[in-house]
Motif scaffolding. Sequence first.
Motif, mmCIF file in Angstrom:
data_model
loop_
_atom_site.group_PDB
_atom_site.id
_atom_site.type_symbol
_atom_site.label_atom_id
_atom_site.label_comp_id
_atom_site.label_asym_id
_atom_site.label_seq_id
_atom_site.Cartn_x
_atom_site.Cartn_y
_atom_site.Cartn_z
ATOM 1 N N LYS A 63 3.949 27.340 61.324
ATOM 2 C CA LYS A 63 3.123 26.212 60.579
ATOM 3 C C LYS A 63 1.705 26.826 59.757
ATOM 4 N N ARG A 87 2.936 29.118 57.072
ATOM 5 C CA ARG A 87 3.526 28.300 55.911
ATOM 6 C C ARG A 87 2.435 27.545 55.064
ATOM 7 N N GLN A 123 7.647 22.681 54.676
ATOM 8 C CA GLN A 123 8.824 23.128 55.434
ATOM 9 C C GLN A 123 10.313 22.999 54.702
ATOM 10 N N ARG A 181 15.648 21.977 56.699
ATOM 11 C CA ARG A 181 13.960 21.773 56.834
ATOM 12 C C ARG A 181 13.870 21.141 58.452
ATOM 13 N N ILE A 216 13.281 23.993 60.845
ATOM 14 C CA ILE A 216 11.958 24.582 60.703
ATOM 15 C C ILE A 216 10.971 23.618 61.304
ATOM 16 N N TYR A 217 11.121 22.240 61.119
ATOM 17 C CA TYR A 217 10.371 21.224 61.918
ATOM 18 C C TYR A 217 10.714 21.676 63.505
ATOM 19 N N GLU A 223 8.610 24.777 64.465
ATOM 20 C CA GLU A 223 7.194 24.408 64.617
ATOM 21 C C GLU A 223 6.757 23.534 65.750
#
Length: 66
Positions: free
Chosen positions: A6, A9, A16, A27, A30-31, A34
């Motif tokens: 995060k 990023r 994301q 996505r 990635i969520y 994180e």
Amino acid sequence: MKNLIKVERARHNLTQGDLATKVGVSRQTIYAIENNKFNPSVTLAIKMARFFNVTVEYLFDIEEED
């Protein structure tokens, strides 16, 4: 496993979804990474580290147990 996805990023001004597209995942993946709900494969960890031009060790930190 803690991670700085995060943070990196945000430094690169990516959503994301943007990061997911760049490294070839969803996505939601990635969520989940994180939020420590999913640990990436070695291949994905390396892809993300290379994308951000950092080491895997910097991006991901294994929490040591006492």
